[in-house]
Enzyme design. Structure first.
Site, PDB file in Angstrom:
ATOM      1  N   TYR A 145       5.927   4.767  -3.447  1.00 25.61           N
ATOM      2  CA  TYR A 145       5.273   4.827  -2.137  1.00 25.61           C
ATOM      3  C   TYR A 145       4.634   3.475  -1.866  1.00 25.61           C
ATOM      4  CZ  TYR A 145       1.943   6.195   1.525  1.00 25.61           C
ATOM      5  OH  TYR A 145       1.217   6.288   2.690  1.00 25.61           O
ATOM      6  N   ASP A 240       4.263  -4.186  -5.719  1.00 27.76           N
ATOM      7  CA  ASP A 240       3.228  -3.443  -5.008  1.00 27.76           C
ATOM      8  C   ASP A 240       2.254  -2.914  -6.052  1.00 27.76           C
ATOM      9  OD1 ASP A 240       1.582  -1.767  -3.663  1.00 27.76           O
ATOM     10  OD2 ASP A 240       3.169  -0.581  -2.717  1.00 27.76           O
ATOM     11  N   LYS A 268      -6.831  -0.790  -2.610  1.00 27.34           N
ATOM     12  CA  LYS A 268      -7.687   0.131  -3.375  1.00 27.34           C
ATOM     13  C   LYS A 268      -8.842  -0.610  -4.066  1.00 27.34           C
ATOM     14  CE  LYS A 268      -4.469   3.864  -3.164  1.00 27.34           C
ATOM     15  NZ  LYS A 268      -3.025   3.794  -3.085  1.00 27.34           N
TER      16      LYS A 268
HETATM   17  C1  LIG Z   1      -2.115   3.717  -1.763  1.00 32.10           C
HETATM   18  C2  LIG Z   1      -0.886   2.891  -1.834  1.00 32.10           C
HETATM   19  C3  LIG Z   1      -0.396   2.186  -0.726  1.00 32.10           C
HETATM   20  C4  LIG Z   1      -0.950   2.382   0.656  1.00 32.10           C
HETATM   21  O1  LIG Z   1      -2.254   1.935   0.764  1.00 32.10           O
HETATM   22  P1  LIG Z   1      -3.144   2.497   2.020  1.00 32.10           P
HETATM   23  O2  LIG Z   1      -4.411   1.716   1.882  1.00 32.10           O
HETATM   24  O3  LIG Z   1      -3.280   3.960   1.807  1.00 32.10           O
HETATM   25  O4  LIG Z   1      -2.388   2.154   3.257  1.00 32.10           O
HETATM   26  C5  LIG Z   1       0.665   1.339  -0.901  1.00 32.10           C
HETATM   27  N1  LIG Z   1       1.240   1.184  -2.104  1.00 32.10           N
HETATM   28  C6  LIG Z   1       0.808   1.843  -3.187  1.00 32.10           C
HETATM   29  C7  LIG Z   1       1.473   1.618  -4.501  1.00 32.10           C
HETATM   30  C8  LIG Z   1      -0.245   2.733  -3.089  1.00 32.10           C
HETATM   31  O5  LIG Z   1      -0.630   3.437  -4.162  1.00 32.10           O
END
Ligand SMILES: *Cc1c(COP(=O)(O)O)cnc(C)c1O
Length: 439
Positions: A145, A240, A268
């Site tokens: 994701y 990511d 995060k």
């Molecule tokens: C949480 C997450 C996102 C999205 O971040 P948001 O701040 O919720 O838009 C993208 N990539 C990874 C791996 C994530 O865990």
């Protein structure tokens, strides 16, 4: 029995105001057939609902609260920052300070751009990769994701590797067609895709430690293979690390596995609980971003002084030099997490419940599954009914976990040995309940 009367009333009202009653889907608890507790406040390792229940929190706002909730140093710095004004839309020293703190643990990031969410970071990194390479196609892995931008809400049809089809109404076929999806951890599949289409592919984007299909670790040599294939074809490798950054290790998965990506997305933890994310990497690539270069990307609240302050204070705590003879902050988190892993494995075994338990630093995941879990298909084969019984028993015993086994749970520096003992005591009951329900 847990009393959630006020939360249930609040949820009924919220459902009339917001889609499904929430501002992000997983919060609705739809997966586990119960109402979500409505939160009133949180402190350290604990979170409290409006019904007066106290829980030990392993969701931690889905990762960011690595130093625990309302850490005194973070709260004090935020109060002082608020007095100086909450947004200017102009350069500040705070932005450079956070940039330097991040770069001190992510040497692959030579230039960084702050944004407001992980979604924005990955979306912008992909636009940059396309602008830099003058190529349109990207590769993502099934079950990874990367936020909810159109190009990334795409899954595979049948077959090993296919051109994408939209995963959500509203994503056009045209956008989806430029996204190629491949199973995670399958070296043959990605090698085949790169052999056939490599020279048209702008970037491979990957969660180097995958945390959004449950916690799934990369197989030995997998990330090195991605690095080799991307170099061969002039494709950019985007890590990511929005979730695994500062968690798989302080320097993220790239430090833990010794692989240098071209671009990294962070989020995060980097905002310490305020909305911050970032993308960054090689100087020659990042200098294509406006106004240094032609790839456009902007943000009214990007680099916001309150958000930068929360990020700076949080990163200062986790990057601090330890006392002589003491493990550093992330090592301590890893050791605390390990206690849960070992405890859950032992209790599962004693109760005859088959589980797969995974750990990466301060990230932790458990699947009710007899077989190895290494990609989306193996993760999805896990037992949902057992998870529901486990989850509800844990909640009733004061343990706040993600309401899905396809989410990762997290450790903070505020969790004490006493918290862990209480968690294992609850887990003993929960595994017994799972064993009983499956007879
Ligand atoms: C949480 C997450 C996102 C999205 O971040 P948001 O701040 O919720 O838009 C993208 N990539 C990874 C791996 C994530 O865990």
């Amino acid at each position: 029995m847990l009393n959630l009367t006020k939360s249930a009333e609040a949820f009924a009202e919220a459902k009339t105001l917001m889609p499904g009653g929430v501002n992000s889907p997983v919060r609705s608890y739809a997966n586990v057939d119960c109402n979500p507790p409505f939160i009133s406040h949180a402190k350290g390792s604990k979170i409290y609902d409006i019904d007066g229940n106290e829980y030990i929190d392993y969701v931690l706002s889905w990762g960011p609260m690595v130093v625990g909730h309302a850490h005194p140093a973070v709260v004090k710095a935020l109060q002082e920052a608020a007095e100086r004004g909450t947004s200017y839309g102009a350069p500040t020293l705070l932005e450079s300070e956070l940039a330097k703190l991040v770069m001190s643990v992510y040497p692959s990031i030579e230039v960084i751009r702050m944004v407001n969410s992980g979604t924005e970071a990955t979306m912008s990194a992909l636009r940059l990769a396309r602008g830099y390479t003058h190529r349109d196609k990207i590769v993502k892995f099934i079950g990874c994701y990367h936020g909810h931008s159109d190009s990334l809400l795409v899954k595979a049809g049948s077959g090993l590797a296919t051109f994408g089809v939209p995963d959500s109404p509203g994503v056009t076929k045209g956008v989806a067609a430029d996204t190629i999806t491949v199973p995670y951890n399958d070296i043959d599949a990605i090698t085949r895709v790169m052999d056939e289409h490599g020279d048209e592919i702008a970037a491979i984007i990957v969660e180097p430690v995958a945390g959004n299909m449950g916690l799934v670790l990369p197989k030995q040599g997998y990330l090195a293979k991605l690095r080799e294939l991307t170099e061969k074809h002039g494709t950019l490798l985007i890590f990511d690390e929005v979730m695994c950054g500062f968690r798989a290790s302080l320097g993220g998965a790239q430090a833990a596995y010794g692989i240098t990506p071209d671009l990294t997305c962070l989020g995060k933890i980097i905002g310490g609980g305020l909305p911050v994310a970032a993308y960054g990497g090689r100087r020659d690539i990042m200098n294509c971003v406006a106004p240094a270069g032609p790839v456009y990307q902007a943000g009214t609240l990007s680099g916001n002084p309150l958000a930068m302050t929360a990020g700076i204070e949080t990163l200062k705590i986790i990057t601090a030099e330890p006392e002589p003879g003491e493990p550093d902050y992330s090592r301590k988190l890893t050791l605390q997490t390990k206690k849960l892993v070992l405890g859950f494995e032992r209790l599962a075994k004693e109760n005859g419940v088959a589980v797969q338990v995974h750990q990466a630093g301060s990230m932790f995941g458990m699947f009710f599954n007899e077989n190895d879990v290494y990609d989306y298909a193996t993760s999805a084969a896990s037992d949902q009914q057992k998870f529901k019984v486990w989850f509800k028993t844990m909640l009733e015993n004061g343990i706040y976990l993600a309401p899905s086994q396809f989410e990762t749970i997290f450790m903070s520096g505020a969790h004490t040995d006493d918290d862990i003992d209480k968690t294992l005591a609850a887990a003993e009951k929960a595994f017994a309940a799972v064993a009983k329900a499956s007879k």
